[in-house]
Enzyme design. Structure first.
Site, PDB file in Angstrom:
ATOM      1  CG  ASN A 158      -1.871  -1.191   1.217  1.00  0.00           C
ATOM      2  OD1 ASN A 158      -2.502  -1.480   0.206  1.00  0.00           O
ATOM      3  ND2 ASN A 158      -1.948  -1.894   2.330  1.00  0.00           N
ATOM      4  NE  ARG A 163       3.934   7.268   3.435  1.00  0.00           N
ATOM      5  CZ  ARG A 163       3.440   6.230   4.083  1.00  0.00           C
ATOM      6  NH1 ARG A 163       3.143   5.118   3.426  1.00  0.00           N
ATOM      7  NH2 ARG A 163       3.236   6.287   5.385  1.00  0.00           N
ATOM      8  NE  ARG A 213       3.890   0.095   4.343  1.00  0.00           N
ATOM      9  CZ  ARG A 213       3.177   1.183   4.549  1.00  0.00           C
ATOM     10  NH1 ARG A 213       3.404   1.931   5.616  1.00  0.00           N
ATOM     11  NH2 ARG A 213       2.230   1.537   3.702  1.00  0.00           N
ATOM     12  CE  LYS A 257       3.765  -5.990  -6.258  1.00  0.00           C
ATOM     13  NZ  LYS A 257       3.473  -4.572  -6.025  1.00  0.00           N
ATOM     14  N   PRO A 274       5.727 -11.183 -10.193  1.00  0.00           N
ATOM     15  CG  PRO A 274       7.246  -9.788  -9.132  1.00  0.00           C
ATOM     16  CD  PRO A 274       7.054 -10.582 -10.390  1.00  0.00           C
ATOM     17  CG  ASP A 276       0.692  -4.730  -9.237  1.00  0.00           C
ATOM     18  OD1 ASP A 276       0.233  -5.037 -10.369  1.00  0.00           O
ATOM     19  OD2 ASP A 276       1.552  -3.848  -9.073  1.00  0.00           O
ATOM     20  CG  HIS A 278      -1.297  -1.345 -11.342  1.00  0.00           C
ATOM     21  ND1 HIS A 278      -2.231  -0.359 -11.551  1.00  0.00           N
ATOM     22  CD2 HIS A 278      -0.694  -1.049 -10.160  1.00  0.00           C
ATOM     23  CE1 HIS A 278      -2.186   0.511 -10.542  1.00  0.00           C
ATOM     24  NE2 HIS A 278      -1.263   0.105  -9.693  1.00  0.00           N
ATOM     25  CD  GLN A 320       5.767  -8.079 -13.658  1.00  0.00           C
ATOM     26  OE1 GLN A 320       6.923  -7.769 -13.410  1.00  0.00           O
ATOM     27  NE2 GLN A 320       4.774  -7.813 -12.842  1.00  0.00           N
TER      28      GLN A 320
END
Length: 322
Positions: A158, A163, A213, A257, A274, A276, A278, A320
């Protein structure tokens, strides 16, 4: 913000004796695409075309010029001359063993893998890849330190690249060994596993803005220290993909992931894809992969990975990335 103007330090012509180069055409590596793509979070465009970051416990500056990859390496602060000012004084470029530094870079960028040949094979198998690849040459997969890769990607849930980069920087400043200072910017090594297992590690991470986290970082550090150890984590490079993935998914904060990112980017599992939301939407909308449900379920995750492995072959994770 835009990069600063070219610094003399970032140009090989400034001090040729302290720079080395490797043959590396843009079709095999594009630094700007690879180092800004979210594979690693330790690189900074210190001036246009020059990338400075931490690799193998040293600070490096890299740049490309035609078919050559140039690099220089900086010494640690305790390697400087006695009495030299520490803060605010740029580190000195370091004369290291040329064969060793070449080996480190070749290993990190996996330059023994012929990328242009892979692009041709992927393009022959997949017209959509062929169309996209024209705009993104030289995208290769990094081979990172497994400890750094694991804890970096635990921080990606997330989250977005800028960040995550700031979080990893704070993590290294708080728990890692200081290496040197360039242009008043301090650089630190990635923390050791033992540095992240302290009783107060979770609280310190929360104070640094890691939120939920923090528990996953400190918890995974303890789990590895009490189980596999750093050496065992690295030995997953020789384990089958399914086993490495299973071991990683047993760690706090590691889902499918994150496990696949670590497998692909540090454990030599080139077939790891991986997935996600998208990638899920691309699989459904662009490739017509028929999957039930309105969310990315574990079954859908596995089916998407299997689809791309069938399409792109044993290095599907590399395709990918493009």
């Amino acid at each position: 913000c835009s990069p600063s103007p070219m610094k003399l330090r970032d140009a090989p012509s400034a001090c040729p004796a302290l720079w080395r180069c490797l043959p590396c055409p843009p079709a095999e590596l594009r630094l700007d695409l690879v180092l800004s793509s979210g594979q690693s979070f330790r690189w900074w465009e210190s001036s246009p075309g020059a990338w400075t970051g931490v690799l193998g416990g040293r600070v490096w500056t890299l740049r490309q010029d035609g078919d050559r990859l140039w690099y220089t390496v900086y010494g640690e602060e305790d390697e400087r001359e006695e009495g030299e000012e520490r803060d605010g004084c740029p580190a000195k470029a370091l004369k290291l063993d040329a064969a060793e530094t070449d080996r480190i870079l070749r290993d990190y960028f996996q330059l023994d893998v012929r990328l242009s040949a892979l692009y041709r094979a992927w393009g022959a198998a997949d017209p959509l890849f062929r169309k996209v690849a024209n705009d993104f040459p030289g995208v290769r997969v990094l081979r990172q330190d497994p400890v750094e890769c694991l804890f970096s990607f635990i921080c990606t849930s997330n989250n977005h690249i800028s960040r995550i980069t700031a979080m990893i920087e704070r993590l290294c400043q708080a728990f890692g060994r200081r290496l040197c200072c360039l242009d008043s910017r301090p650089f630190h090594a990635f923390p050791s596993l033992s540095a992240l297992t302290g009783a107060d590690a979770e609280a310190r991470l929360r104070a640094l803005g890691f939120g939920y986290r923090a528990k996953f970082v400190s918890g995974s550090a303890r789990a590895i220290a009490e189980g596999l150890g750093t050496e065992g984590l690295c030995q997953l490079r020789s384990a089958p993909y399914a086993e490495a993935r299973r071991v990683l998914c047993a760690l706090p904060g590691v889902g499918a992931k994150v496990a696949d990112c670590v497998c692909l980017l540090s454990l030599d599992k080139a077939e790891a894809v991986p997935v996600d939301t998208h990638v899920w939407h691309i699989a459904r909308q662009r490739y017509g992969v028929a999957l039930g449900g309105k969310s990315l379920t574990p079954r859908a995750y596995q089916e998407i990975g299997d689809f791309f492995r069938g399409l792109w072959g044993p290095r599907a994770g590399w395709a990918q990335a493009v």
